[in-house]
Motif scaffolding. Structure first.
Motif, PDB file in Angstrom:
ATOM      1  N   ASP A  88      32.711  36.978  38.626  1.00 44.23           N
ATOM      2  CA  ASP A  88      31.887  38.198  38.332  1.00 44.23           C
ATOM      3  C   ASP A  88      30.514  38.099  37.650  1.00 44.23           C
ATOM      4  O   ASP A  88      29.917  38.205  36.436  1.00 44.23           O
ATOM      5  N   ARG A  93      30.917  41.978  41.770  1.00 43.95           N
ATOM      6  CA  ARG A  93      31.635  42.931  41.623  1.00 43.95           C
ATOM      7  C   ARG A  93      31.401  44.358  42.284  1.00 43.95           C
ATOM      8  O   ARG A  93      32.432  44.832  43.005  1.00 43.95           O
ATOM      9  N   VAL A 112      37.656  39.882  42.454  1.00 40.10           N
ATOM     10  CA  VAL A 112      36.570  39.333  41.393  1.00 40.10           C
ATOM     11  C   VAL A 112      37.444  38.497  40.255  1.00 40.10           C
ATOM     12  O   VAL A 112      38.309  39.048  39.681  1.00 40.10           O
TER      13      VAL A 112
END
Length: 173
Positions: A88, A93, A112
């Motif tokens: 992330d 994302r 993610v």
């Protein structure tokens, strides 16, 4: 993550793609860790390759960076339907789950994971590699998102308009 994943999927194969000469000390550490975890039969350090030649051979792309902006590798893989597992960071994302204003929402193009979390990375890979329905949905979504939001012609046009607007503003000063 590789050792955890190998316990779930014994015949999994992992390719490390990218230049090995940029940080030889780090590469040596990675090779030593691979040997220590008895992963030499699982992990292959391919080095610098033409990624376009490997995309047809890859099931899932993994990017566990601690820092990124907008990783082109995720877009390239998505364009050919390769789902991604990424940490992330940066726009990972957004590329995988879509922007908050995506209408209609396309869904997931992979998974993610939190930074420095091998268990989460292994679980995401296990799910993609063993859940055929989830994999196919992510693959389709990846391709749809690239076509909709990352089309080169559309991006070039948008940048051209942005540059022209800024040039006009500078001329008006």
């Amino acid at each position: 993550a590789c050792a955890i994943l190998r316990d779930c999927i014994p015949d999994v194969r992992v390719w490390i793609l990218g230049p090995l000469e940029e940080d030889p000390g780090y590469v040596d550490e990675c090779r030593q860790l691979t040997a220590h975890l008895d992963l030499n039969a699982t992990v292959d350090f391919k080095g610098r390759v033409a990624l376009k030649d490997f995309y047809p051979l890859i099931d899932v792309l993994v990017l566990t960076s601690v820092s990124e902006a907008q990783p082109l590798v995720i877009l390239e893989g998505a364009a050919v339907g390769v789902p991604a597992v990424a940490t992330d960071v940066g726009s990972c994302r957004e590329m995988i789950h879509g922007r908050s204003d995506e209408q209609p929402p396309l869904g997931e193009a992979g998974v993610v994971t939190p930074l420095a979390n091998p268990a989460a990375t292994a679980e995401a890979l296990r799910r993609l590699l063993t859940d055929g329905e989830f994999y196919e949905r992510c693959s389709r979504t990846a391709q749809q998102r690239v076509r909709r939001y990352y089309n080169k012609t559309d991006l070039d046009h948008a940048y051209q308009e942005l540059y022209e607007a800024h040039i006009q503003m500078a001329d008006d000063l």
